[in-house]
Structure formats: C-alpha cells, structure tokens
Design an enzyme around this catalytic site. Structure first.
Site, PDB file in Angstrom:
ATOM      1  N   SER A 141       0.820  -1.215   0.000  1.00  0.00           N
ATOM      2  CA  SER A 141       0.000   0.000   0.000  1.00  0.00           C
ATOM      3  C   SER A 141       0.855   1.267   0.000  1.00  0.00           C
ATOM      4  O   SER A 141       0.688   2.152  -0.851  1.00  0.00           O
ATOM      5  CB  SER A 141      -0.921   0.003   1.224  1.00  0.00           C
ATOM      6  OG  SER A 141      -1.701  -1.166   1.268  1.00  0.00           O
TER       7      SER A 141
ATOM      8  N   CYS B  24      -0.872   0.609  13.316  1.00  0.00           N
ATOM      9  CA  CYS B  24      -2.332   0.729  13.293  1.00  0.00           C
ATOM     10  C   CYS B  24      -2.889   0.241  14.634  1.00  0.00           C
ATOM     11  O   CYS B  24      -3.868  -0.509  14.670  1.00  0.00           O
ATOM     12  CB  CYS B  24      -2.935  -0.015  12.114  1.00  0.00           C
ATOM     13  SG  CYS B  24      -2.548  -1.776  12.075  1.00  0.00           S
TER      14      CYS B  24
END
Length: 278
Positions: A87, A201
């Site tokens: 990503s 995260c």
C-alpha cells in the site's frame, strides 16, 4: 463499513478514472480530493474493472496520510522495511512518479506474491523486492527516506459491525522488543539529514510513544512536527505510571471516530547531520 480507495495516477489521469468509476456505478466521496475516496457500504472494490486495471487501490485514508507525511521526493533512494501488501510502497512510487529507487522489504514469504502483484498491477517500475527481517536489514546502504510501518497488535482495525473481527493474540513483550529493534535499524539505515516514518495501526502507547521514546533515548534522532490533512490528536507524553519523551506531543494519533477510517499512530523522525557525498 464504507470502503476507501486511492487513485493511482501511474495508470491513468483523474478524469479517465472518474469516468470508468461512473460507468461501474461507483459514486465516490472525496476524502482528499484527487487522491482518496470513500464509496458505498460493503462494495467489493476488488471486483471492479478499475481495480483490475490498476486505476484504483483499496487503502485506508489514514494509511495514505502516513505516506503523504513522509512524501519522498523524485529521484530519491527509499526503503519500505515492512512493505507487504504494498500500500505505502505503491503510494510512494506514485509520489515519486516512478523515479529514483524504492526497496520494498518483506520477510514473510506468503505475503510476497501480493506485494509483487500489486506493484505490477499498479504500474510501478522503480521498485525492487527484498526479503530480510526488518530488524536485521543489511547496513550496506543508507537511504534518503525510510518507511517503518511495523507489525503491531492492530487495535486500530477494530470495528463495530455485523461480523466481529477475530483479534490475533500477540506476545506483547516480544512484539515491543521487535518494534524497538526495527526502529533502531531503520534509523541506522538513514542518511544524515534523512527522514523516516514510524507508524502502527494500534492504540497501545507502549507500541507507539514507548518505542519512539526508546529511539530518542538511544540516538540523536529528532521528531519533526507536522500538520496532517485530517483530524488527529497529539501523541501522549505519559500513560498510566509511565512517562514518555516530552517531544512525543509532536507525533499524531488518528482515531476512527474522528476520521471514519482505521486507527493509526505516526511519528515523523529526522536524522541530524550533514549528508556525505555518495
């Protein structure tokens, strides 16, 4: 859930992508105009022709913002230490317009096919793949930029919905030890005056502010303040009975109830000193 995706300018211009999305019945809501969008609930982005053509890439808003904070310049030498599924690697290639060189490193062999497929589908041509333990990445070269989006307990992915997501049980002490080793190695791999991003995260302060404090106390690293384009909160300087480095207020925390996206922690770090000629 409202799926989020990024526009991939390496494959097509924005007008062309908008047109094919319209033909597919997608009504994108801009989160960062021209780059990140949200669409209707539970849409399967991976089934869209625009996905298969590499025009769009499913990526959380907060993950995109992490890449925008580092923002490697064109013709730079960049390392993504924990790259799969690609990503941030492919976003950085887009920001660099396929110039320079990105080293996308991923230890786990079962994640390498997805990394390679995403690089290929999105038209990335400035990236090579390596497979080392991040904390043992060879110190044979130094980089202008290092992305250290490290393995974490993943609390930022929790959602309330019809299906409860299974939470992986971590050995937290071992996890934090690895995070500390990764951030130290990432810093060692920076050129003087280079910059790096440490991100997770998760919300756990000991994986976030605690790990960055460890770097600050064991190196000459400096935190860089930044103003993200989405709502955020400053990093913590203490939690329970534990104190963190006072400059951790320069880091940022992104919470789902503010952004509607994945929870994230980001620290932007600089290595001081005059860069040598290479």
């Amino acid at each position: 859930l409202f799926p989020e995706f990024r526009i991939n300018a390496l494959r097509a211009d924005l007008d062309k992508i908008r047109q094919i999305l319209k033909e597919e019945g997608v009504e994108p809501l801009p989160l960062i105009e021209g780059l990140v969008y949200r669409t209707t609930p539970h849409m399967k982005i991976g089934n869209l022709l625009s996905y298969k053509l590499g025009y769009i890439y499913p990526q959380a808003l907060t993950s995109v913002v992490a890449g925008l904070i580092l923002s490697p310049k064109r013709d730079s030498f960049v390392l993504d230490l924990c790259a799969a599924p690609g990503s941030k690697t492919t976003l950085m290639a887009q920001l660099m317009n396929n110039t320079g060189l990105i080293v996308a490193n991923e230890l786990f062999k079962d994640r390498l096919p997805a990394l390679g497929q995403n690089i290929l589908r999105l038209g990335v041509t400035n990236t090579i793949i390596t497979s080392y333990q991040a904390q043992e990445f060879p110190r044979t070269h130094q980089f202008d930029y290092v992305m250290a989006d490290v393995p974490c307990s993943g609390e930022g992915n929790f959602r309330i919905g019809p299906k409860v997501r299974e939470h992986r049980v971590w050995n937290l002490e071992r996890l934090i030890t690895n995070q500390r080793r990764i951030i130290i190695r990432a810093y060692e791999l920076l050129k003087p005056n280079g910059t790096m991003l440490y991100s997770t995260c998760t919300y756990n302060p000991f994986e976030n502010e605690g790990v960055v404090t460890y770097l600050l106390e064991n190196s000459d690293a400096e935190l860089i303040p930044f103003d993200p384009p989405i709502p955020s909160e400053p990093g913590l300087t203490g939690w329970l009975s534990k104190s963190f480095h006072p400059n951790l207020s320069m880091a940022r925390r992104f919470y789902p109830h503010h952004t509607g996206s994945v929870g994230f922690f980001v620290a932007y770090i600089r290595k001081p000193g005059k860069r040598a000629d290479y």
